[in-house]
Structure formats: structure tokens, C-alpha cells
Write a protein that holds these residues in place. Structure first.
Motif, PDB file in Angstrom:
ATOM      1  N   ARG A  94       8.302  88.238  61.832  1.00  0.00           N
ATOM      2  CA  ARG A  94       6.952  87.682  61.634  1.00  0.00           C
ATOM      3  C   ARG A  94       7.008  86.328  60.601  1.00  0.00           C
ATOM      4  NH1 ARG A  94       2.155  90.179  61.115  1.00  0.00           N
ATOM      5  NH2 ARG A  94       1.684  91.253  63.128  1.00  0.00           N
ATOM      6  N   LYS A 186      -5.760 103.106  69.154  1.00  0.00           N
ATOM      7  CA  LYS A 186      -6.986 102.188  69.771  1.00  0.00           C
ATOM      8  C   LYS A 186      -6.542 100.807  69.209  1.00  0.00           C
ATOM      9  CE  LYS A 186     -11.770 101.103  68.662  1.00  0.00           C
ATOM     10  NZ  LYS A 186     -12.933 101.492  68.146  1.00  0.00           N
ATOM     11  N   PHE A 187      -5.794 100.913  68.245  1.00  0.00           N
ATOM     12  CA  PHE A 187      -5.347  99.459  67.591  1.00  0.00           C
ATOM     13  C   PHE A 187      -3.925  99.298  67.915  1.00  0.00           C
ATOM     14  CE2 PHE A 187      -8.953 100.490  65.220  1.00  0.00           C
ATOM     15  CZ  PHE A 187      -9.975  99.232  65.642  1.00  0.00           C
ATOM     16  N   TRP A 189      -0.778  99.400  67.871  1.00  0.00           N
ATOM     17  CA  TRP A 189       0.341  99.396  67.038  1.00  0.00           C
ATOM     18  C   TRP A 189       1.226 100.680  66.918  1.00  0.00           C
ATOM     19  CZ3 TRP A 189       0.540 101.794  62.191  1.00  0.00           C
ATOM     20  CH2 TRP A 189      -0.710 101.786  61.669  1.00  0.00           C
ATOM     21  N   ASP A 377       6.069  95.416  65.833  1.00  0.00           N
ATOM     22  CA  ASP A 377       5.332  94.046  66.053  1.00  0.00           C
ATOM     23  C   ASP A 377       5.920  93.310  65.057  1.00  0.00           C
ATOM     24  OD1 ASP A 377       4.206  95.130  63.640  1.00  0.00           O
ATOM     25  OD2 ASP A 377       2.061  94.932  64.229  1.00  0.00           O
ATOM     26  N   ALA A 382       5.467  87.831  68.311  1.00  0.00           N
ATOM     27  CA  ALA A 382       3.734  88.462  68.250  1.00  0.00           C
ATOM     28  C   ALA A 382       3.300  88.444  69.768  1.00  0.00           C
ATOM     29  CB  ALA A 382       2.918  87.325  67.504  1.00  0.00           C
ATOM     30  N   GLU A 383       3.309  87.728  70.419  1.00  0.00           N
ATOM     31  CA  GLU A 383       2.847  87.632  71.773  1.00  0.00           C
ATOM     32  C   GLU A 383       3.473  88.938  72.682  1.00  0.00           C
ATOM     33  OE1 GLU A 383       2.919  83.922  74.070  1.00  0.00           O
ATOM     34  OE2 GLU A 383       1.597  84.892  75.428  1.00  0.00           O
ATOM     35  N   ASN A 386       2.057  92.141  71.495  1.00  0.00           N
ATOM     36  CA  ASN A 386       0.840  92.451  71.835  1.00  0.00           C
ATOM     37  C   ASN A 386       0.724  92.987  73.195  1.00  0.00           C
ATOM     38  OD1 ASN A 386      -1.923  92.716  71.293  1.00  0.00           O
ATOM     39  ND2 ASN A 386      -2.496  90.669  72.381  1.00  0.00           N
ATOM     40  N   GLU A 387       1.313  92.222  73.919  1.00  0.00           N
ATOM     41  CA  GLU A 387       1.325  92.606  75.575  1.00  0.00           C
ATOM     42  C   GLU A 387       2.237  94.040  75.583  1.00  0.00           C
ATOM     43  OE1 GLU A 387      -0.158  90.868  78.056  1.00  0.00           O
ATOM     44  OE2 GLU A 387      -0.572  89.205  77.149  1.00  0.00           O
ATOM     45  N   MET A 389       2.560  96.479  73.646  1.00  0.00           N
ATOM     46  CA  MET A 389       1.846  97.771  73.035  1.00  0.00           C
ATOM     47  C   MET A 389       0.715  97.911  73.793  1.00  0.00           C
ATOM     48  SD  MET A 389       2.066  97.005  68.768  1.00  0.00           S
ATOM     49  CE  MET A 389       1.105  95.546  68.895  1.00  0.00           C
ATOM     50  N   GLN A 390       0.280  96.907  74.653  1.00  0.00           N
ATOM     51  CA  GLN A 390      -0.940  97.304  75.501  1.00  0.00           C
ATOM     52  C   GLN A 390      -0.387  98.213  76.569  1.00  0.00           C
ATOM     53  OE1 GLN A 390      -3.264  94.354  77.324  1.00  0.00           O
ATOM     54  NE2 GLN A 390      -3.803  93.454  75.237  1.00  0.00           N
ATOM     55  N   GLN A 393       0.374 101.776  75.469  1.00  0.00           N
ATOM     56  CA  GLN A 393      -0.903 102.595  75.505  1.00  0.00           C
ATOM     57  C   GLN A 393      -1.268 102.942  76.857  1.00  0.00           C
ATOM     58  OE1 GLN A 393      -4.778 100.690  75.167  1.00  0.00           O
ATOM     59  NE2 GLN A 393      -5.352 102.175  73.886  1.00  0.00           N
ATOM     60  N   GLU A 394      -1.246 102.074  77.752  1.00  0.00           N
ATOM     61  CA  GLU A 394      -1.267 102.300  79.060  1.00  0.00           C
ATOM     62  C   GLU A 394      -0.698 103.490  79.871  1.00  0.00           C
ATOM     63  OE1 GLU A 394      -1.730  98.945  81.624  1.00  0.00           O
ATOM     64  OE2 GLU A 394      -1.813 100.508  83.527  1.00  0.00           O
ATOM     65  N   ARG A 408       5.167  93.621  84.589  1.00  0.00           N
ATOM     66  CA  ARG A 408       4.124  92.638  83.887  1.00  0.00           C
ATOM     67  C   ARG A 408       4.921  92.039  82.681  1.00  0.00           C
ATOM     68  NH1 ARG A 408      -0.732  96.310  83.841  1.00  0.00           N
ATOM     69  NH2 ARG A 408      -0.265  96.489  81.642  1.00  0.00           N
TER      70      ARG A 408
ATOM     71  N   PHE B 254      -6.262  99.498  77.157  1.00  0.00           N
ATOM     72  CA  PHE B 254      -5.157  98.356  77.463  1.00  0.00           C
ATOM     73  C   PHE B 254      -6.009  97.221  78.215  1.00  0.00           C
ATOM     74  CE2 PHE B 254      -5.579 101.529  81.054  1.00  0.00           C
ATOM     75  CZ  PHE B 254      -5.368 102.714  80.366  1.00  0.00           C
ATOM     76  N   TYR B 272      -2.302  88.459  66.657  1.00  0.00           N
ATOM     77  CA  TYR B 272      -0.823  88.255  67.703  1.00  0.00           C
ATOM     78  C   TYR B 272      -1.107  86.913  68.754  1.00  0.00           C
ATOM     79  CZ  TYR B 272      -0.098  93.248  66.295  1.00  0.00           C
ATOM     80  OH  TYR B 272      -0.025  94.377  65.559  1.00  0.00           O
TER      81      TYR B 272
END
Lengths: 418, 308
Positions: A94, A186-187, A189, A377, A382-383, A386-387, A389-390, A393-394, A408, B254, B272
Motif C-alpha cells: 500500500r 459485498k465489499f 475483501w 489487498d 491495488a488494481e 480489486n479484480e 477479489m471480485q 466472490q464470483e 481473466r 462481481f 483500488y
């Protein structure tokens, strides 16, 4: 949301003048920017700064407290435009954007001083980029599994020592009509925490860091192995349903109501859980169990830090403030249960007598040979984080999409680390 | 002694430059503040956004010129594609607010005791902050405890997780957005209905028009100005949808409920993000889409004025 406490501090300083046999004569202004906007940390910091003021009565200290989330974007402005002398931030990756942009002061000289070099050795790695240190840590906290002891007792379960026990425990819990783990993604992390642990337990700390640094592809078979372990839990139905709808706070009631038996979380979850009525007889803690035998255990322990901006005007006073913050007595004081309720970074300070702090401290100092990671994170750029962690979640909702997700992430990785 | 011709010189100095050009200059003087502000706060930022979209810049270090690379990357970005489709869904389904508002307005356009109270109750959602609307609807949709699933359970249908399901979530948010937007359209139509000419209705009635025919051939044509305004505010509202998404799903699950404005925010300004160039490129695409509608609105207003 800014609050200036200058006037209050001045008054305090005035009243403690008599006691102030200051050792060094620091003068001028000292501007401190803090992101500790929650009530308890805020009061802690204000008290600590008041003490510092008492030691240096000729210093005009001006404290600005900024909302924790707003701070994350504002720091980019104030570091370049109107720089304070001291600012809070986070360790490890960070810091990288600010270090690379030359906005943080190199404080390696502080780290050469014997008191700091010895007492703060455990956090030196997290503060180091390119062989130099860019700030000091002031607090950190352990991650681990917080579980309902009463439910475990009722079902005759004990803390698991390995993945098989973890799964068999979980099966028993599921059979009793509860979920094993609550989580709110939802968020995003929170899913990163699960990946951290599963990956570090499956392949170890070094592999995890190689992935964080982009040296391993996401489609690597070893990464897939981590996801396969995760999938075992998902397919069992170990996690609460519809977790993608909840924030982490909203996921706590499942634990409080006994609909779920455990949560993987940082020590900051203890305070709200206690407030919700789970006392120490109902709430307990265990280290995330071993998965691959022989892999050294490593932990997540996010570290919060103080830095001197490169454009600071009173760097001498700022350095003195950093020394003050990390000194053994101040560390003991600000991290105790009434204040931050976290772990001190100075090895000479005392850990407050709190069940979870003691367990966490013992775990991090004795049973974490593999290393200490910051958090998903904070370790990943950072980038990428973010991708990813999405994707995590998926994966938790649609495990079948895994191949697609990993491809991806490979693409993102190629761009981010170029 | 020099002879002065008294007839020429004084005449010139008598009237100053401003006096002579008063008619031409005054309108510009009055317009100047607005033009200045518009140029400074609208035109200049648009230019800047377009300029930044050609750079790779994290907002801190040096900006690196990369030409069209950001746009090339957009073409290949599945998240961008999802956002674009979601924008389209918003544009399309948000328009349901117009017929919805019209029918509520027709229903409320009567004189019974307490009609003012009913009208204000129907208008009430529009006064609420979008954040409140988003929160209320996300509670309404909650998978276990939510009212929606209780109702569905009552009629024997299984529980659904509207906001957690990537195929339904966007529609769920649009439905939440329709609640205040319908109220807005309703108020526009209520004022419009006040201006409907009673003589034309009388004439229509004599010719035997009633029910749907009366509505379609007599009332709606007279409501054209109200419909136009309702259309404009609804389209703009659809393209500006941000708060509801941010509150209800935060772009998830997502990233399936993002729209362009939210995606731009995420890429450029969120925790981010900080890919300023990429965010600017998304903003430019959004601007081009808006430009189509703005051009249409301006054109139809202009032709209206010319026809008069």
C-alpha cells in the motif's frame, strides 16, 4: 469530516507546563493528519498527541482527523499539495505508489537507532521497500478463526489441527442445522482473507508472495489446488447463503444468533461481537489449521503505520514524534484493551491482559514461522487486488466459473505488473 | 490660436463607447457570468477529460502519453461491456416511469375529499434521498428477512435473492429507481392535466370518444409538453444512476450491476482505482452517449420554437 483539536491541546499543554522538563527543544509547527476516525482510536490518538505536546511545550501541534475511507483518496491530494508533517497509512504494498512517487520520506536513519532497530525488528520487513524504510508501524492485529465455543462444546468438537479435522468439524456443524462459517462478501475483501489463508496453508508464505508479486500465473496448477481446497468447503455448504449481499458487519448476526459457528476475521471483530453479547465463555479463537503437512504456518497481521511526507516542513519534530509513538511505554498504552485493543509493535512493551490479544500475540510471535503477511489487498497491487477479489466472490457463488475467472485474472496480471 | 471646429469634436466625446454600443453589448454583459462559469466548469473539464483519456496516469506521478490505448483496452474489457449493457437496460426500463406517472396522475386528477393528501403521499418518494430509497429497497429485497420474500412465500413461491443474483440485480435496482422517478413524472403530468382544454374534451365527448380513445386522441396530444419534459428528466436520470447502485450492491455481485458512471468512478477514484486515463476514457464514452440525447433534445426544442 475534519476536526481540529489544536485549541484543546494548547490548553492541555498549558496545564502541564510545570511538569514539562523537555529534553529536546523542538519548536515550530507540527501538522499531524490521522485516519483514526472511529471513536476509540480517535480518543487514543488525541491522548497520545497530548502527551507528546506536554513533552514539547514549544511545539505548536495541529491535529486533523479525517474519515477513514475518505482519507484513502484525500492522501493523494495532501501529500502533493499541502503536506502535513506526519500522516498515517498502511504497510507493505500500500506504500508503494507513494514511495515510487517520492512522496514519503526515507526514515532509514531512524531504523538505525538501536532502540528502534531492536525493538521494532518484527515490522521492519513490512516497512521496507528497495532496502529502505519509509515509516514506522504503530499497531497491528492478528487474523484467525473466531468461533462459538458453546456450540463446539455442545457438539463435542475441539479446535481443528488440520484440514481434515476442519472439514469433519464442519460436517458435524452442518448436520446440526447450522453453517460452519459466516462471511459477508459485498465489499469483497473478506473473501481475500479466506484466499490468503487457504493459499498460505496449501503452498506456504513464499508462494503466496510470489503470486502477489506477479511471478506466478493465476492459472498455475498450484493456485488451482488452493481453489480446489476452497471448493471442498463451498460444496459442503460451509458458508452462509447469500453472502454476496452482506457487509462484514451484517454477517456477524449469524454468529451471534448461533446460525453459524465461526468467522475468519481480524481481531477488530471481537469488540462488536462482545457488544452483541458473546462473552469469553461463548467466543473463542483458534489459528487457521494446517492444510498441507509440513508447510510452515504463516499469518495475516495487517499493520497500520505513521509516515513523514517528503514535503513536510518540520521533519525534525516529525522524527521525534515517530520515536515517541513507537516507544515501549506509548505502545503499551495505546494498544491496550481500553484504547486500540490491538498488538503493540515494540517487543519491549506489554500486551494487554485480554484473552484474544494474548492468543494472537503468542500465535504471531511463536507459531508463525512461515512469515507474516499484511492482507490480500495490501500485499497485492491495488488494481490486481480489486479484480482478484471480485473473482474470489464470483468463485464463492459460482465455483464452476473458476477457469474463466483465472483466465481473466491472468490478463489483468499481465497488464498490472508490466 | 487654433481654430476649432465646434461642430465635430464635442459630438464624438459626448457619447462614450458603451453608450454607442449599449444595445449590442448589454446582453453579453448579462450573459458573461453564466458563460464564464459554463466555460470554466463545463467546457474546460470536458476538454480536460478528453485530454487525460489519452494518458496513462495514476494521479500522482508523471502522465505518460499512450494515444488511443485506453480506448483499445475498453473494446476488450468485459466489465466495460457489462456496464454498457446495463446502461442500456437503465435507459430502456427507466422509461416505464413515464406511463406509470401518467396513469397515477390520471387516477389522482379528481376532486374528492383529501385528494391533496393522496397526491402528496404519491409524490413523497421523490422527496426522499436516493440513499434512503436504496436502503429501503435493499431491505425489501433481503434474501431471508425481506418483505418481498415474505410475500412470495405467502403465495407459495420460493425465496429469491434479487440483489445477489447477477441476472436479476440490475432490474432490482431499476425497480427501486422507478419508485421516485414515477412520482416525478406524475407531478409533471398533474400540472399538465390542469392545462388540458375542457372544450376539446367536451367536443370529443359529443363525437362519441370515451375511455382509451379519449385518452389517446384527446388527452395525450395535449400533454405533449409534459411528456417531453418527463422524457428528458428520465433519460438524464437513467444515465446518472449512481447512488442507488453504490448503496444497494456496490456494483456487485462481481461487478454485474455496474453502469458506466459507476465503472468510471471505480477505475479512477475509488480505493483500488486511480487509473485516471482509463476512467477518463470511460467518461468520454458516457459523454458521447449523452451527447446523442442532448443533441436530440436541443434539436426538438429548436424545431418547436421555429414552428411557433
Amino acid at each position: 469530516m475534519r476536526f481540529t483539536t489544536k485549541t484543546m491541546l494548547m490548553a492541555l499543554a498549558g496545564s502541564t507546563m510545570l511538569a514539562g522538563a523537555a529534553s529536546a527543544e523542538l519548536t515550530g509547527d507540527l501538522k499531524i493528519f490521522l485516519d483514526t476516525s472511529n471513536p476509540a482510536p480517535r480518543a487514543t490518538m488525541e491522548a497520545m498527541i497530548a502527551d507528546f505536546q506536554a513533552l514539547h511545550p514549544d511545539l505548536a501541534i495541529e491535529t486533523t482527523i479525517i474519515d477513514r475511507d475518505a482519507y484513502k483518496t484525500q492522501i493523494r491530494n495532501f501529500l502533493t499539495a499541502d503536506s502535513p508533517d506526519v500522516a498515517t497509512w498502511y504497510a507493505a504494498n500500500r506504500m508503494t505508489p507513494f514511495v515510487n512517487a517520492g512522496l514519503f520520506e526515507d526514515v532509514s536513519d531512524l531504523w538505525e537507532e538501536p532502540e528502534i532497530a531492536e525493538a521494532l525488528a518484527s515490522t521492519k520487513g513490512a516497512m521496507t521497500i528497495d532496502g529502505k524504510q519509509w515509516g514506522v508501524a504503530y499497531t497491528y492485529y492478528q487474523w484467525g478463526v473466531y468461533y462459538r465455543k458453546d456450540i463446539y462444546d455442545e457438539l463435542g468438537l475441539s479446535e481443528p489441527a488440520n484440514f481434515d479435522e476442519m472439514k469433519s468439524n464442519c460436517q458435524t456443524i452442518l448436520d446440526s442445522g447450522r453453517k460452519c462459517y459466516t462471511i459477508g462478501t459485498k465489499f469483497l475483501w473478506t473473501a481475500g482473507g479466506w484466499f490468503d489463508y487457504l493459499n498460505m496453508r496449501t503452498h506456504g508464505f513464499d508462494f503466496h508472495m510470489e503470486l502477489a508479486q506477479g511471478q506466478v500465473k493465476w492459472t498455475d496448477d498450484r493456485v488451482k489446488q488452493t481453489f480446489a481446497n476452497w471448493r471442498e468447503l463451498i460444496d459442503m455448504g460451509a458458508f452462509v447463503d447469500n453472502h454476496q449481499n452482506y457487509s462484514w458487519q451484517e454477517s456477524l448476526p449469524f454468529l451471534v444468533n448461533g446460525e453459524a459457528a465461526a468467522i475468519l476475521k481480524g481481531n477488530f471483530a471481537v469488540a462488536p461481537l462482545r457488544e452483541a453479547g458473546l462473552d469469553d465463555s461463548k467466543l473463542d479463537f483458534y489459528q487457521f489449521p494446517e492444510i498441507t503437512p509440513g508447510i510452515e504456518l504463516a499469518e495475516d497481521a495487517p499493520t497500520d503505520t505513521f509516515h513523514i511526507p517528503a514535503n513536510a516542513s518540520n521533519k525534525e519534530a516529525a522524527r521525534e514524534f515517530l520515536r515517541h509513538v513507537v516507544s515501549a511505554s506509548v505502545q503499551t498504552e495505546i494498544n491496550n484493551g481500553e484504547n486500540l485493543g490491538q498488538l503493540p509493535v515494540n517487543s519491549k512493551s506489554a500486551v494487554d491482559d485480554d484473552k484474544f490479544l494474548n492468543e494472537g500475540f503468542a500465535m504471531l510471535s511463536e507459531n508463525s514461522p512461515g512469515g507474516v503477511a499484511q492482507f490480500f489487498d495490501r500485499d497485492f497491487p491495488a488494481e490486481m487486488a480489486n479484480e482478484a477479489m471480485q473473482g474470489l466472490q464470483e468463485f464463492m457463488v459460482f465455483p464452476d466459473n473458476l477457469d474463466d475467472i483465472l483466465k481473466r485474472l491472468d490478463k489483468v496480471q499481465e497488464r498490472v505488473y508490466q | 490660436m487654433t481654430a476649432i471646429d465646434p461642430t465635430i469634436a464635442p459630438a464624438k466625446s459626448e457619447r462614450g463607447w458603451y453608450k454607442r454600443n449599449e444595445i449590442a453589448v448589454t446582453p453579453w454583459l448579462f450573459l458573461a457570468p453564466a458563460i464564464l462559469f459554463f466555460a470554466f466548469y463545463v467546457i474546460w473539464p470536458i476538454y480536460q477529460s478528453i485530454a487525460i483519456s489519452f494518458y496513462d496516469w495514476d494521479g500522482l506521478g508523471e502522465a505518460r502519453f499512450i494515444g488511443m490505448d485506453n480506448y483499445v483496452e475498453l473494446m476488450d474489457d468485459s466489465a466495460f461491456e457489462v456496464s454498457l449493457w446495463n446502461n442500456l437496460k437503465w435507459l430502456l426500463f427507466y422509461l416505464l416511469a413515464i406511463p406509470g406517472g401518467l396513469f397515477i396522475a390520471l387516477f389522482l386528477n379528481q376532486t374528492v375529499t383529501g385528494i391533496r393528501i393522496y397526491k402528496s403521499l404519491f409524490f413523497f418518494p421523490f422527496v426522499l434521498s436516493q440513499v434512503v430509497v436504496g436502503l429501503v429497497f435493499s431491505w425489501f429485497y433481503l434474501p431471508n428477512e425481506g418483505l418481498l420474500n415474505n410475500i412470495l412465500g405467502f403465495v407459495g413461491m420460493g425465496p429469491i435473492n434479487v440483489l445477489g443474483d447477477p441476472t436479476m440485480a440490475t432490474y432490482g435496482i431499476i425497480a427501486a429507481g422507478l419508485w421516485p422517478q414515477t412520482a416525478y413524472c406524475m407531478i409533471l403530468y398533474l400540472t399538465g392535466l390542469n392545462a388540458v382544454d375542457p372544450e376539446q374534451i367536451e367536443a370529443g365527448r359529443l363525437d362519441g370518444a370515451k375511455g382509451w380513445k379519449m385518452l389517446w386522441y384527446i388527452i395525450i396530444p395535449q400533454l405533449k409538453p409534459a411528456t417531453f419534459i418527463a422524457f428528458v428528466v428520465t433519460i438524464i436520470g437513467a444515465l446518472r444512476s449512481f447512488d442507488l447502485i453504490s448503496i444497494m450492491t456496490n456494483g456487485g455481485p462481481f461487478g454485474q450491476t455496474r453502469v458506466l458512471s459507476f465503472y468510471m468512478f471505480e477505475k479512477a477514484l475509488s480505493e483500488y482505482g486511480f487509473r485516471m486515463g482509463y476512467g477518463a476514457a470511460i467518461a468520454v464514452v458516457l459523454f458521447l452517449i449523452m451527447l446523442v440525447f442532448i443533441a436530440y433534445f436541443l434539436w426538438s426544442m429548436w424545431s418547436e420554437e421555429k414552428g411557433r
